[in-house]
Design a protein around this motif. Structure first.
Motif, PDB file in Angstrom:
ATOM      1  N   THR A 184      55.294   4.289 -35.014  1.00 22.77           N
ATOM      2  CA  THR A 184      54.775   3.715 -33.772  1.00 22.77           C
ATOM      3  C   THR A 184      53.298   4.040 -33.605  1.00 22.77           C
ATOM      4  O   THR A 184      52.498   3.188 -33.222  1.00 22.77           O
ATOM      5  CB  THR A 184      55.579   4.248 -32.572  1.00 22.77           C
ATOM      6  N   VAL A 185      52.926   5.293 -33.894  1.00 22.54           N
ATOM      7  CA  VAL A 185      51.517   5.683 -33.818  1.00 22.54           C
ATOM      8  C   VAL A 185      50.686   4.848 -34.784  1.00 22.54           C
ATOM      9  O   VAL A 185      49.597   4.372 -34.442  1.00 22.54           O
ATOM     10  CB  VAL A 185      51.345   7.185 -34.137  1.00 22.54           C
ATOM     11  N   ASP A 186      51.195   4.633 -35.983  1.00 19.55           N
ATOM     12  CA  ASP A 186      50.474   3.856 -36.984  1.00 19.55           C
ATOM     13  C   ASP A 186      50.281   2.413 -36.517  1.00 19.55           C
ATOM     14  O   ASP A 186      49.223   1.817 -36.717  1.00 19.55           O
ATOM     15  CB  ASP A 186      51.251   3.885 -38.305  1.00 19.55           C
ATOM     16  N   ARG A 243      49.026  -3.329 -34.547  1.00 21.51           N
ATOM     17  CA  ARG A 243      50.090  -4.208 -35.016  1.00 21.51           C
ATOM     18  C   ARG A 243      51.153  -4.353 -33.941  1.00 21.51           C
ATOM     19  O   ARG A 243      51.303  -3.479 -33.079  1.00 21.51           O
ATOM     20  CB  ARG A 243      50.716  -3.655 -36.309  1.00 21.51           C
ATOM     21  N   PRO A 244      51.907  -5.447 -33.935  1.00 18.01           N
ATOM     22  CA  PRO A 244      52.904  -5.694 -32.892  1.00 18.01           C
ATOM     23  C   PRO A 244      54.112  -4.764 -33.013  1.00 18.01           C
ATOM     24  O   PRO A 244      54.259  -4.032 -33.988  1.00 18.01           O
ATOM     25  CB  PRO A 244      53.314  -7.147 -33.145  1.00 18.01           C
ATOM     26  N   GLY A 245      54.987  -4.831 -31.996  1.00 21.59           N
ATOM     27  CA  GLY A 245      56.224  -4.075 -32.032  1.00 21.59           C
ATOM     28  C   GLY A 245      56.215  -2.826 -31.174  1.00 21.59           C
ATOM     29  O   GLY A 245      57.113  -1.994 -31.293  1.00 21.59           O
ATOM     30  N   VAL A 246      55.209  -2.680 -30.291  1.00 22.92           N
ATOM     31  CA  VAL A 246      55.120  -1.501 -29.428  1.00 22.92           C
ATOM     32  C   VAL A 246      54.961  -1.968 -27.986  1.00 22.92           C
ATOM     33  O   VAL A 246      54.148  -2.858 -27.696  1.00 22.92           O
ATOM     34  CB  VAL A 246      53.912  -0.610 -29.810  1.00 22.92           C
ATOM     35  N   SER A 247      55.732  -1.386 -27.074  1.00 25.93           N
ATOM     36  CA  SER A 247      55.625  -1.761 -25.669  1.00 25.93           C
ATOM     37  C   SER A 247      54.258  -1.362 -25.111  1.00 25.93           C
ATOM     38  O   SER A 247      53.603  -0.446 -25.631  1.00 25.93           O
ATOM     39  CB  SER A 247      56.726  -1.084 -24.847  1.00 25.93           C
ATOM     40  N   LEU A 248      53.821  -2.035 -24.058  1.00 27.64           N
ATOM     41  CA  LEU A 248      52.514  -1.762 -23.461  1.00 27.64           C
ATOM     42  C   LEU A 248      52.423  -0.318 -22.973  1.00 27.64           C
ATOM     43  O   LEU A 248      51.406   0.360 -23.184  1.00 27.64           O
ATOM     44  CB  LEU A 248      52.258  -2.725 -22.299  1.00 27.64           C
ATOM     45  N   LYS A 249      53.494   0.179 -22.360  1.00 28.36           N
ATOM     46  CA  LYS A 249      53.502   1.543 -21.834  1.00 28.36           C
ATOM     47  C   LYS A 249      53.328   2.569 -22.954  1.00 28.36           C
ATOM     48  O   LYS A 249      52.528   3.507 -22.849  1.00 28.36           O
ATOM     49  CB  LYS A 249      54.800   1.807 -21.076  1.00 28.36           C
ATOM     50  N   THR A 250      54.085   2.380 -24.043  1.00 22.29           N
ATOM     51  CA  THR A 250      53.986   3.297 -25.178  1.00 22.29           C
ATOM     52  C   THR A 250      52.619   3.202 -25.842  1.00 22.29           C
ATOM     53  O   THR A 250      52.022   4.212 -26.226  1.00 22.29           O
ATOM     54  CB  THR A 250      55.089   2.992 -26.212  1.00 22.29           C
ATOM     55  N   LYS A 251      52.117   1.981 -25.971  1.00 20.23           N
ATOM     56  CA  LYS A 251      50.814   1.777 -26.596  1.00 20.23           C
ATOM     57  C   LYS A 251      49.716   2.518 -25.824  1.00 20.23           C
ATOM     58  O   LYS A 251      48.850   3.169 -26.415  1.00 20.23           O
ATOM     59  CB  LYS A 251      50.490   0.285 -26.666  1.00 20.23           C
ATOM     60  N   GLU A 252      49.768   2.435 -24.499  1.00 18.75           N
ATOM     61  CA  GLU A 252      48.756   3.108 -23.674  1.00 18.75           C
ATOM     62  C   GLU A 252      48.852   4.625 -23.824  1.00 18.75           C
ATOM     63  O   GLU A 252      47.827   5.320 -23.908  1.00 18.75           O
ATOM     64  CB  GLU A 252      48.937   2.702 -22.216  1.00 18.75           C
ATOM     65  N   LYS A 253      50.082   5.146 -23.877  1.00 22.91           N
ATOM     66  CA  LYS A 253      50.269   6.586 -24.026  1.00 22.91           C
ATOM     67  C   LYS A 253      49.717   7.081 -25.353  1.00 22.91           C
ATOM     68  O   LYS A 253      49.012   8.100 -25.420  1.00 22.91           O
ATOM     69  CB  LYS A 253      51.764   6.927 -23.906  1.00 22.91           C
ATOM     70  N   VAL A 254      50.026   6.359 -26.436  1.00 21.78           N
ATOM     71  CA  VAL A 254      49.549   6.750 -27.764  1.00 21.78           C
ATOM     72  C   VAL A 254      48.029   6.603 -27.857  1.00 21.78           C
ATOM     73  O   VAL A 254      47.340   7.460 -28.421  1.00 21.78           O
ATOM     74  CB  VAL A 254      50.248   5.913 -28.851  1.00 21.78           C
TER      75      VAL A 254
END
Length: 345
Positions: A17-19, A25-36
Motif C-alpha cells: 500500500t505504501v508503495d 498507483r490506484p487501489g488505495v482509499s483516499l483516507k489511507t492515501k492521505e495517512k501514508v
C-alpha cells in the motif's frame, strides 16, 4: 533512514500500500492515501531514498527473463507491463536493466535467453521458472555467482530464490473445482484440457490440476473427471478433441482449462448447438473476457499478473540497494471474474 516497511508499520498498512501511494498507483482509499502521504512527507522519503543511492560506488544491473507475448491480448503482456513500469521508476536511481524473453513452449529458447542474460553479469534476476529440470540446472549458475533471483508466476520448491510472487496454484485449482461443481448435477463428467508441452514444465498448471482434483475427491461427489492432452492447442485440434469427447459422452457437462486458453474451448462451444456446457479457465485477457461476457465462459480466475512483474523488480531493487530481505512468498490474489464484474477488474 526510514524504509517502506517502517512507514507501513507506522501507518498500519501493508508495504504494498505504501508503495502504491509512493508511486501514485490506484487501489488505495483516499483516507489511507492521505495517512501514508503524511508519513512520506514527514520523513522526506523520496529525498532519503535518492540520497542513499548516491552512496553506492557500484552501479547495479537487474535482468528479467519471462515468456514473450505475441500480442497485447496474451497473459504475459501484463507481467511485462508491470516490469517496465517498475524499471521506469528505478532508472532515476542509476539502476540499469536488461529484459530477455523466451518461447514458453521451447526449451532451447529458454536456455538461450538464460545464457544471454548471464552475459550481462546482472546483480539480480527476475525470472519465470519454466522447464523444471532445466531451471534447476540454470539457477545453479546463479547460485555459484551469488546472484539473487526472484521467481514470478511459477513457484519451484526447494530452490534458493530469495522470493516468489504468484498465486497459490493449488488453492486456485481447488476453487475452480468448487465453482464448477455449483454448475453441475450429479453423475456428470468434467473434462480437463491441457497442453502436452506444459507437462513437467509448468508447475503452476500441474498444481492447479491437483487442487481441482482434490476438491472432487474430498467432497466425494459423483462427478467424474477426465484429463485430455493436446499437442498445440490450436483451433482445429481443440475442435477435433471436443467433438470426439462430446459425441462419446452425453454426460460431459463441464470443462476446466487450467491455463489462459479457455477462449479456445469457447470458440468451439459457440459452433455447436447449446449443450449447457459449463466452462472455467484462467486470466482476464481480452479473448477470455469476450466469451465471459456472452456467458460461454462461466468463470475466470485472475491473479493480477501486472503486479507480479512490478513487485518482482521492486523487491530486487530494495534487496540490492538497501539489503532489505523479502518474504519468501508473496501471494497474488485469487480473483473470481464473472460477466457481472468483468468491467471492474
Amino acid at each position: 533512514m526510514k524504509t517502506i516497511k517502517d512507514i507501513a508499520i507506522e501507518a498500519k498498512v501493508s508495504p504494498g500500500t505504501v508503495d502504491r501511494v509512493l508511486h501514485n498507483r490506484p487501489g488505495v482509499s483516499l483516507k489511507t492515501k492521505e495517512k501514508v502521504q503524511k508519513l512520506l512527507t514527514k520523513y522526506n522519503f523520496e529525498k532519503n531514498v535518492f540520497a542513499s543511492t548516491l552512496a553506492f560506488k557500484n552501479k547495479f544491473t537487474i535482468a528479467t527473463i519471462i515468456p514473450s507475448a505475441k500480442s497485447e491480448k496474451e497473459f504475459w503482456q501484463e507481467p511485462d507491463k508491470g516490469i517496465k513500469a517498475a524499471i521506469k521508476e528505478i532508472q532515476k536511481y542509476g539502476i540499469e536493466t536488461q529484459c530477455f524473453y523466451f518461447d514458453k513452449y521451447d526449451l532451447d529458447s529458454y536456455e538461450k535467453a538464460f545464457e544471454e542474460m548471464l552475459k550481462v553479469n546482472p546483480n539480480g534476476v527476475l525470472m519465470t521458472p519454466f522447464f523444471y529440470k532445466k531451471t534447476v540446472e540454470l539457477t545453479a549458475k546463479l547460485n555459484a555467482k551469488k546472484i539473487p533471483y526472484v521467481f514470478i508466476n511459477i513457484d519451484v520448491e526447494s530452490m534458493d530464490n530469495i522470493a516468489f510472487i504468484g498465486q497459490n496454484s493449488y488453492q486456485s485449482g481447488y476453487l475452480a473445482g468448487k465453482l464448477l461443481s455449483l454448475k453441475l448435477e450429479d453423475n456428470k463428467e468434467v473434462l480437463i484440457i491441457r497442453s502436452k508441452k506444459y507437462v513437467d514444465n509448468h508447475g503452476a498448471i500441474s498444481s492447479r490440476i491437483k487442487g481441482f482434483l482434490s476438491y472432487f475427491k474430498e467432497k466425494n461427489t459423483s462427478v467424474a473427471v477426465k484429463e485430455v492432452y493436446l499437442e498445440t492447442f490450436d483451433t482445429d485440434e481443440v475442435a477435433m478433441i471436443l467433438a470426439k469427447e462430446f459425441s462419446e459422452n452425453e454426460q460431459l457437462k463441464g470443462v476446466f482449462v487450467p491455463s489462459s486458453a479457455a477462449f479456445k474451448v469457447a470458440e468451439y462451444l459457440e459452433t455447436i448447438p447449446k449443450k449447457e456446457i459449463s466452462l472455467i479457465g484462467y486470466d482476464s485477457h481480452e479473448d477470455n473476457i469476450k466469451y465471459l461476457k456472452n456467458e460461454t465462459i462461466d468463470f475466470l480466475i485472475s491473479q493480477n499478473p501486472y503486479e507480479q512483474g512490478y513487485m518482482g523488480v521492486k523487491i530486487i531493487f530494495e534487496y540490492l540497494l538497501f539489503n532489505k530481505i523479502p518474504n519468501k512468498k508473496y501471494s497474488s490474489p485469487i480473483h473470481i471474474i464473472t460477466k457481472e464484474n468483468s468491467d471492474y477488474i
